[in-house]
Structure formats: C-alpha cells, structure tokens
Design a protein around this motif. Structure first.
Motif, PDB file in Angstrom:
ATOM      1  N   VAL A 228      29.630  54.917  84.938  1.00  0.00           N
ATOM      2  CA  VAL A 228      29.792  53.716  84.120  1.00  0.00           C
ATOM      3  C   VAL A 228      29.900  54.076  82.642  1.00  0.00           C
ATOM      4  CG1 VAL A 228      28.458  52.385  85.795  1.00  0.00           C
ATOM      5  CG2 VAL A 228      27.319  53.270  83.762  1.00  0.00           C
ATOM      6  N   ASN A 229      30.678  53.274  81.945  1.00  0.00           N
ATOM      7  CA  ASN A 229      30.803  53.365  80.499  1.00  0.00           C
ATOM      8  C   ASN A 229      29.714  52.490  79.884  1.00  0.00           C
ATOM      9  OD1 ASN A 229      31.512  53.236  77.813  1.00  0.00           O
ATOM     10  ND2 ASN A 229      33.605  52.531  78.172  1.00  0.00           N
ATOM     11  N   THR A 230      28.703  53.114  79.292  1.00  0.00           N
ATOM     12  CA  THR A 230      27.565  52.343  78.795  1.00  0.00           C
ATOM     13  C   THR A 230      27.943  51.407  77.651  1.00  0.00           C
ATOM     14  OG1 THR A 230      26.921  54.119  77.264  1.00  0.00           O
ATOM     15  CG2 THR A 230      25.934  54.139  79.481  1.00  0.00           C
ATOM     16  N   ALA A 231      29.085  51.641  77.004  1.00  0.00           N
ATOM     17  CA  ALA A 231      29.522  50.775  75.917  1.00  0.00           C
ATOM     18  C   ALA A 231      30.288  49.561  76.410  1.00  0.00           C
ATOM     19  CB  ALA A 231      30.391  51.564  74.939  1.00  0.00           C
ATOM     20  N   ASP A 232      30.574  49.496  77.701  1.00  0.00           N
ATOM     21  CA  ASP A 232      31.353  48.389  78.259  1.00  0.00           C
ATOM     22  C   ASP A 232      30.457  47.536  79.150  1.00  0.00           C
ATOM     23  OD1 ASP A 232      34.460  47.572  78.756  1.00  0.00           O
ATOM     24  OD2 ASP A 232      33.244  47.188  80.529  1.00  0.00           O
ATOM     25  N   PRO A 233      30.123  46.318  78.755  1.00  0.00           N
ATOM     26  CA  PRO A 233      29.182  45.502  79.528  1.00  0.00           C
ATOM     27  C   PRO A 233      29.606  45.273  80.974  1.00  0.00           C
ATOM     28  CG  PRO A 233      29.516  44.554  77.346  1.00  0.00           C
ATOM     29  CD  PRO A 233      30.524  45.654  77.499  1.00  0.00           C
ATOM     30  N   TRP A 234      30.894  45.053  81.192  1.00  0.00           N
ATOM     31  CA  TRP A 234      31.353  44.802  82.556  1.00  0.00           C
ATOM     32  C   TRP A 234      31.199  46.043  83.433  1.00  0.00           C
ATOM     33  CZ3 TRP A 234      31.834  40.919  85.608  1.00  0.00           C
ATOM     34  CH2 TRP A 234      32.191  39.652  85.134  1.00  0.00           C
ATOM     35  N   SER A 235      31.473  47.218  82.881  1.00  0.00           N
ATOM     36  CA  SER A 235      31.332  48.446  83.660  1.00  0.00           C
ATOM     37  C   SER A 235      29.905  48.581  84.182  1.00  0.00           C
ATOM     38  CB  SER A 235      31.709  49.661  82.804  1.00  0.00           C
ATOM     39  OG  SER A 235      31.561  50.861  83.524  1.00  0.00           O
ATOM     40  N   VAL A 236      28.937  48.369  83.305  1.00  0.00           N
ATOM     41  CA  VAL A 236      27.529  48.473  83.704  1.00  0.00           C
ATOM     42  C   VAL A 236      27.170  47.360  84.678  1.00  0.00           C
ATOM     43  CG1 VAL A 236      25.156  48.447  82.877  1.00  0.00           C
ATOM     44  CG2 VAL A 236      26.935  49.598  81.538  1.00  0.00           C
ATOM     45  N   ARG A 237      27.615  46.154  84.380  1.00  0.00           N
ATOM     46  CA  ARG A 237      27.268  45.008  85.232  1.00  0.00           C
ATOM     47  C   ARG A 237      27.805  45.175  86.646  1.00  0.00           C
ATOM     48  NH1 ARG A 237      29.182  38.725  84.049  1.00  0.00           N
ATOM     49  NH2 ARG A 237      28.571  37.881  86.097  1.00  0.00           N
ATOM     50  N   LEU A 238      29.038  45.635  86.759  1.00  0.00           N
ATOM     51  CA  LEU A 238      29.619  45.797  88.087  1.00  0.00           C
ATOM     52  C   LEU A 238      28.887  46.870  88.877  1.00  0.00           C
ATOM     53  CD1 LEU A 238      33.398  45.579  87.107  1.00  0.00           C
ATOM     54  CD2 LEU A 238      32.060  43.842  88.334  1.00  0.00           C
ATOM     55  N   ALA A 239      28.505  47.949  88.204  1.00  0.00           N
ATOM     56  CA  ALA A 239      27.757  49.006  88.894  1.00  0.00           C
ATOM     57  C   ALA A 239      26.409  48.503  89.378  1.00  0.00           C
ATOM     58  CB  ALA A 239      27.576  50.206  87.976  1.00  0.00           C
ATOM     59  N   GLU A 240      25.757  47.680  88.562  1.00  0.00           N
ATOM     60  CA  GLU A 240      24.425  47.171  88.914  1.00  0.00           C
ATOM     61  C   GLU A 240      24.490  46.095  89.989  1.00  0.00           C
ATOM     62  OE1 GLU A 240      22.139  47.896  84.640  1.00  0.00           O
ATOM     63  OE2 GLU A 240      22.931  45.911  85.130  1.00  0.00           O
ATOM     64  N   GLU A 241      25.480  45.207  89.900  1.00  0.00           N
ATOM     65  CA  GLU A 241      25.522  44.046  90.786  1.00  0.00           C
ATOM     66  C   GLU A 241      26.350  44.276  92.042  1.00  0.00           C
ATOM     67  OE1 GLU A 241      26.810  40.682  88.523  1.00  0.00           O
ATOM     68  OE2 GLU A 241      25.112  40.784  87.124  1.00  0.00           O
ATOM     69  N   ASP A 242      27.417  45.086  91.940  1.00  0.00           N
ATOM     70  CA  ASP A 242      28.319  45.275  93.071  1.00  0.00           C
ATOM     71  C   ASP A 242      28.171  46.646  93.733  1.00  0.00           C
ATOM     72  OD1 ASP A 242      29.158  42.872  92.114  1.00  0.00           O
ATOM     73  OD2 ASP A 242      31.233  43.446  91.735  1.00  0.00           O
ATOM     74  N   GLY A 243      27.488  47.560  93.057  1.00  0.00           N
ATOM     75  CA  GLY A 243      27.337  48.903  93.595  1.00  0.00           C
ATOM     76  C   GLY A 243      26.141  49.024  94.521  1.00  0.00           C
ATOM     77  N   ASP A 244      26.029  50.193  95.121  1.00  0.00           N
ATOM     78  CA  ASP A 244      24.929  50.502  96.026  1.00  0.00           C
ATOM     79  C   ASP A 244      23.746  51.000  95.194  1.00  0.00           C
ATOM     80  OD1 ASP A 244      23.161  51.547  97.860  1.00  0.00           O
ATOM     81  OD2 ASP A 244      24.677  52.614  99.024  1.00  0.00           O
ATOM     82  N   PRO A 245      22.629  50.271  95.167  1.00  0.00           N
ATOM     83  CA  PRO A 245      21.499  50.679  94.327  1.00  0.00           C
ATOM     84  C   PRO A 245      20.859  51.990  94.763  1.00  0.00           C
ATOM     85  CG  PRO A 245      20.869  48.866  95.765  1.00  0.00           C
ATOM     86  CD  PRO A 245      22.346  49.024  95.907  1.00  0.00           C
ATOM     87  N   HIS A 246      21.192  52.478  95.950  1.00  0.00           N
ATOM     88  CA  HIS A 246      20.615  53.714  96.449  1.00  0.00           C
ATOM     89  C   HIS A 246      21.422  54.955  96.037  1.00  0.00           C
ATOM     90  CE1 HIS A 246      19.205  50.541  99.296  1.00  0.00           C
ATOM     91  NE2 HIS A 246      18.055  51.130  99.033  1.00  0.00           N
ATOM     92  N   THR A 247      22.530  54.750  95.333  1.00  0.00           N
ATOM     93  CA  THR A 247      23.336  55.882  94.880  1.00  0.00           C
ATOM     94  C   THR A 247      23.136  56.086  93.378  1.00  0.00           C
ATOM     95  OG1 THR A 247      25.257  54.465  94.491  1.00  0.00           O
ATOM     96  CG2 THR A 247      25.083  55.516  96.642  1.00  0.00           C
ATOM     97  N   PRO A 248      23.349  57.297  92.881  1.00  0.00           N
ATOM     98  CA  PRO A 248      23.165  57.554  91.454  1.00  0.00           C
ATOM     99  C   PRO A 248      24.104  56.710  90.595  1.00  0.00           C
ATOM    100  CG  PRO A 248      23.332  59.614  92.688  1.00  0.00           C
ATOM    101  CD  PRO A 248      23.700  58.522  93.624  1.00  0.00           C
ATOM    102  N   MET A 249      23.613  56.285  89.425  1.00  0.00           N
ATOM    103  CA  MET A 249      24.450  55.643  88.417  1.00  0.00           C
ATOM    104  C   MET A 249      24.478  56.560  87.203  1.00  0.00           C
ATOM    105  SD  MET A 249      24.576  51.714  87.030  1.00  0.00           S
ATOM    106  CE  MET A 249      23.130  51.693  85.981  1.00  0.00           C
ATOM    107  N   VAL A 250      25.634  57.091  86.906  1.00  0.00           N
ATOM    108  CA  VAL A 250      25.802  58.084  85.849  1.00  0.00           C
ATOM    109  C   VAL A 250      26.451  57.413  84.648  1.00  0.00           C
ATOM    110  CG1 VAL A 250      26.875  60.275  85.219  1.00  0.00           C
ATOM    111  CG2 VAL A 250      26.035  59.908  87.567  1.00  0.00           C
ATOM    112  N   GLY A 251      25.766  57.408  83.516  1.00  0.00           N
ATOM    113  CA  GLY A 251      26.288  56.767  82.322  1.00  0.00           C
ATOM    114  C   GLY A 251      27.111  57.715  81.471  1.00  0.00           C
ATOM    115  N   LEU A 252      28.060  57.133  80.721  1.00  0.00           N
ATOM    116  CA  LEU A 252      28.873  57.863  79.754  1.00  0.00           C
ATOM    117  C   LEU A 252      28.650  57.224  78.398  1.00  0.00           C
ATOM    118  CD1 LEU A 252      32.248  57.695  81.731  1.00  0.00           C
ATOM    119  CD2 LEU A 252      30.512  59.494  81.912  1.00  0.00           C
ATOM    120  N   ARG A 253      28.446  58.032  77.349  1.00  0.00           N
ATOM    121  CA  ARG A 253      28.322  57.467  76.008  1.00  0.00           C
ATOM    122  C   ARG A 253      28.866  58.457  74.982  1.00  0.00           C
ATOM    123  NH1 ARG A 253      23.752  55.007  74.835  1.00  0.00           N
ATOM    124  NH2 ARG A 253      23.015  54.817  76.999  1.00  0.00           N
ATOM    125  N   LEU A 254      29.335  57.922  73.849  1.00  0.00           N
ATOM    126  CA  LEU A 254      29.931  58.745  72.804  1.00  0.00           C
ATOM    127  C   LEU A 254      28.891  59.184  71.787  1.00  0.00           C
ATOM    128  CD1 LEU A 254      33.293  56.828  72.195  1.00  0.00           C
ATOM    129  CD2 LEU A 254      32.844  58.783  73.691  1.00  0.00           C
TER     130      LEU A 254
END
Length: 480
Positions: A228-254
């Motif tokens: 997920v792109n931590t600077a993009d609200p939708w990217s984070v939201r989709l990972a949290e709400e539509d993704g599998d909570p049992h898999t890693p969530m890897v953030g990207l930031r500048l």
C-alpha cells in the motif's frame, strides 16, 4: 520453471459453448486459447468495419463462429468472456446475467488456465501501473527469474499462461490490472499486489468513485500480500477493508520507513519489511539516482516494484540492477531537449489531473501545456496545488475553458495563452503544436521547464497521447 500446463485446464472447455464479447485487443487471443481447448467459440462484436473484418476472417479460419454488427447471446452458451471495456450494462452482458450465465474477463480466464506453480505479482492504480510492472520485470530478471510483464505492455495475459511452441511458460508474471479487468475477476489470487493510488477516473463506467475504487480493491484477495501507498488514503483503506487481515500489509512512503515498510532515507531506497529484524534493521536497495526520472511519484513506483520483488525473495542488489536496466516508456516525464536554457519535458501520458499533479510536483518553475478532453474531471485542486510553481500556462483542446477558469480563480497572476487546434481527424496537429511550443517559449525564462502534462485525454486533437507527445517533441526539435 513453470513449463507444464495445468492438466485440469487442458480439457476444461471441451464441448462447452463460450461467447467471446469483442474483437479488441483481448478478444482474439482469448478465442484462440478456447479453441485450442476444444470449446465451441462464438465471437460477437457490434462493429462491422475494415478493422474487425480481417480479424473475424482469421478467427473463422481457426474454427470460431463470428457475428459482426450484432451481439446475440449464442444458443447453448454457458460462459461469456468479455473484453475489459464492455460496460456491465451492455445488453449482451445483461442478457447473460438474466440467464444465469457466468461472465468473466480475460484475466479471470487466464487465472483459471495458468499452471498451478506460476506466480502472479499484480499492480493496479489510477496511474503508474505500466511503469511499475516494467520496473518489476527488470528487477526479477536481474534476480535470475523467468519473468514477464503482461497487461498494457504488449503481451496479452492469456498468451502468458499458455505453453509456447516449446512447451514453456514463464515462472513469474508482473501483471498490470485495470479496474475493468478486476471488475470481471472473481477468483484471481496474486501472491502479492499493490494499489499505487486511486483518483477519479472511468467513473461513467463504474458509476462512481467508490465503485471504481472497490474494483481496484479486489486485487487484495484472500491470501495476497498487500502493498500500500501510505500517502494515498484509498490504497490503505482498500487494503484494510477489502484485503485479507491475515496477510502482511507492506507500506510504502517517501520518507523514513517504519517497521514493515519500504521508504527513503536521505538518498537511499531502503527495506524494513522483508528483513529478518524489521524493528531494528534495514536493507539498502538502491539510490534515488537509480530511479529515472526521480520524480516523487516515480520513486513510489520503484518502491512498489521493489516490495513486490522482495515478496518472493529477490535480492537487494537485484532491485538496484533492475532499476539501472529499466528504460522508461516514452511520454512519461521524458526529457526532450534544452533550448535557450529552458528544459522541455514530454509527459503526454498524464491524461488525468492526478497524473498531471504528480508531474507538476517534480519541477520548481513550470510553463504548463495543458488541456484536451477532461472527461468530467475537476481541475480546481490540481491548479491550486500547482499555482506557486507556474510561470505560465498554454491551454489547448476542447475543455481548455475549464482550465482557464481554474487558473483565473486559483492562480490569477499566471499568464495564460490559448491555442486553438484542429479536430482530431485534421492533418494540422503538428503545426498547432509548433504554435503551442512557441507560446510556451515566450513565457519561459532560463531555468524553467516547459512541461506537456495535459491532465486530459488527447482524442479531440490527436490520434492518441503518443502522437500528442511526438508532435510536441518534434516541435521542440524544430526550435533548436
């Protein structure tokens, strides 16, 4: 090496009747793949013209039934494979839904046909998909992987999951996925996936921003590592709400990454996700100088590609080698020339405000060439964001009045020149671009950048965005 075919797919379509909707880019390879598996294939397309007839003749010779000028639902049909651009409310697709017939896209079909051990790494987002999958392909190849980028990069995905003449299938696919393709995908499960960003686009097709975003969120399927792109609200939201909570969530930031993220420390791209001790250590992957161009949004693309490559164990040095080997696609913040101390840059691929904003943010003092078909997109936020870096603006295209109004409100001191252009089928597009470049040169001072980042589609004046960019570059060259 994924050099065998899934035995369950070899006969999965034998004696089935499958309707292939559309003779565009994806339709013919889908039809050929189904014919090879023994299906009765009926291809339908509402067009009957000089473009579709030769393709129809080839498919007919291969054994398909082809109907041009109409889109009937074939008798006995038990599956429809639709082209990505077909809207869900197309009459054929509505008839299929009413009859209880499954509708899938080319990506879903490819997933069902692929070898069981072929790995998919997926990328979606409003902007940056093609660049990211090509960076990813370069990183994987530098790591010694048998990898291929597929999607809007030349190779239809259906061709990349089937054995070639030598029985070979690539081990890893870097898969570019559009919101259309994801809408028609129900069982696709990439090993890892990234949503780069979400901004308004294709809203007429999806019916609104939320539906458009949710289609992209389908890439975070069960079991998929979420990048997920931590600077993009939708990217984070989709990972949290539509993704599998049992898999890693890897953030990207500048900026400096947290544990479990990739980011930037001074001039280094670093990994604190795919390391043994993410809370206390980091792995250097590359430098900002290895990213070309090193605009902020392109650094984010590089981090996304690196995260996907690292998710399957690619070595740090392979990330750097891949970025070094990567050659950017044309018309994506492409330097053209320096004339009279002014840099000229072609980002004709910036066909929506979100892409133009990323491009504008990469330069300090800009004469902006903008305009075309805005497709209903709003530009006030874009102009307000860029106002303090605009030295001038040259406006073109059918919707330039909307840009002029936004500039008058949010950047009233910025000089604006409008250049009228021909219709899309007129031959004077190149001469109009001469006038555009001349006007931009008059507004620019030494040290400025003349930036073609239209924030709009091109078809009102040009055949496509590559032609728009090419005419711009040629006009610049004529001034040297």
């Amino acid at each position: 090496m994924a050099n065998h075919e899934n035995p369950d797919t070899a006969t999965a379509f034998a004696d089935r009747t499958v309707c292939v909707a559309g003779l565009g880019v994806s339709g013919p390879p889908v039809a050929r793949a189904l014919l090879a598996r023994g299906a009765r294939v009926v291809v339908v397309d509402g067009r009957d013209d000089d473009t579709t007839r030769p393709v129809a003749a080839e498919l007919t010779a291969a054994g398909a039934e082809v109907v041009l000028g109409d889109t009937p639902l074939p008798e006995g049909c038990d599956l429809v494979v639709t082209s990505p651009g077909w809207r869900p409310d197309s009459p054929l697709l509505l008839r299929a839904a009413e009859a209880g017939i499954e509708v899938v896209g080319d990506v879903e079909l490819a997933w069902r046909l692929k070898p069981a051990d072929q790995v998919w790494l997926a990328v979606t987002g409003t902007n940056g998909k093609t660049t990211t999958v090509r960076m990813l392909e370069a990183m994987l190849r530098a790591d010694g992987r048998d990898a291929l980028a597929v999607g809007n990069v030349g190779t239809p995905i259906i061709d990349a999951v089937l054995p070639d003449a030598d029985g070979h299938v690539h081990d890893v696919l870097a898969v570019e996925l559009s919101s259309f393709q994801l809408h028609w995908s129900s069982t696709v499960r990439p090993h890892a996936a990234a949503v780069l960003n979400v901004a308004p686009d294709h809203l007429d097709w999806h019916g609104g921003l939320t539906a458009y975003a949710r289609a992209k969120g389908r890439v975070f399927a069960r079991g998929t590592v979420r990048v997920v792109n931590t600077a993009d609200p939708w990217s984070v939201r989709l990972a949290e709400e539509d993704g599998d909570p049992h898999t890693p969530m890897v953030g990207l930031r500048l900026e400096t990454p947290k544990a479990g993220e990739l980011g930037v420390v001074e001039d280094l791209l670093v990994d604190r996700a795919f390391v043994a001790e993410p809370h206390s250590s980091a792995e250097e992957l590359a430098t900002l100088a290895d990213v070309r161009p090193a605009a902020p949004h392109n650094v984010a693309n590089a981090l996304a590609a690196a995260a996907l490559a690292r998710s399957i164990g690619a070595a740090p040095e392979s990330v750097k080698a891949g970025l070094t080997a990567f050659v950017p696609e044309p018309h994506r913040i492409a330097y053209v020339a320096t004339v009279g101390g002014v840099d000229y840059v072609d980002d004709s691929k910036a066909t929506n405000p979100h892409a133009a904003a990323a491009s504008l943010s990469a330069f300090r003092s800009v004469v902006w060439i903008a305009g075309g078909l805005l497709k209903g997109a709003e530009v006030d936020d874009l102009v307000a964001m860029a106002a303090d870096r605009l030295r001038g603006a040259v406006l073109i295209g059918a919707d330039r009045a909307r840009l002029r109004e936004a500039l008058a409100e949010h950047a009233p001191d910025v000089p604006v020149v409008e250049v009228e252009g021909p219709a899309a089928d007129a031959p004077e597009g190149h001469t109009v671009m001469d006038a555009v470049v001349s006007a931009a040169a008059e507004l620019a001072a030494e040290g400025d950048t003349v930036l073609l980042a239209p924030a709009a589609a091109s078809m009102d004046m040009f055949t496509n965005y590559p032609e728009r960019g090419r005419f711009f570059a040629e006009a610049v060259e004529r001034r040297r």
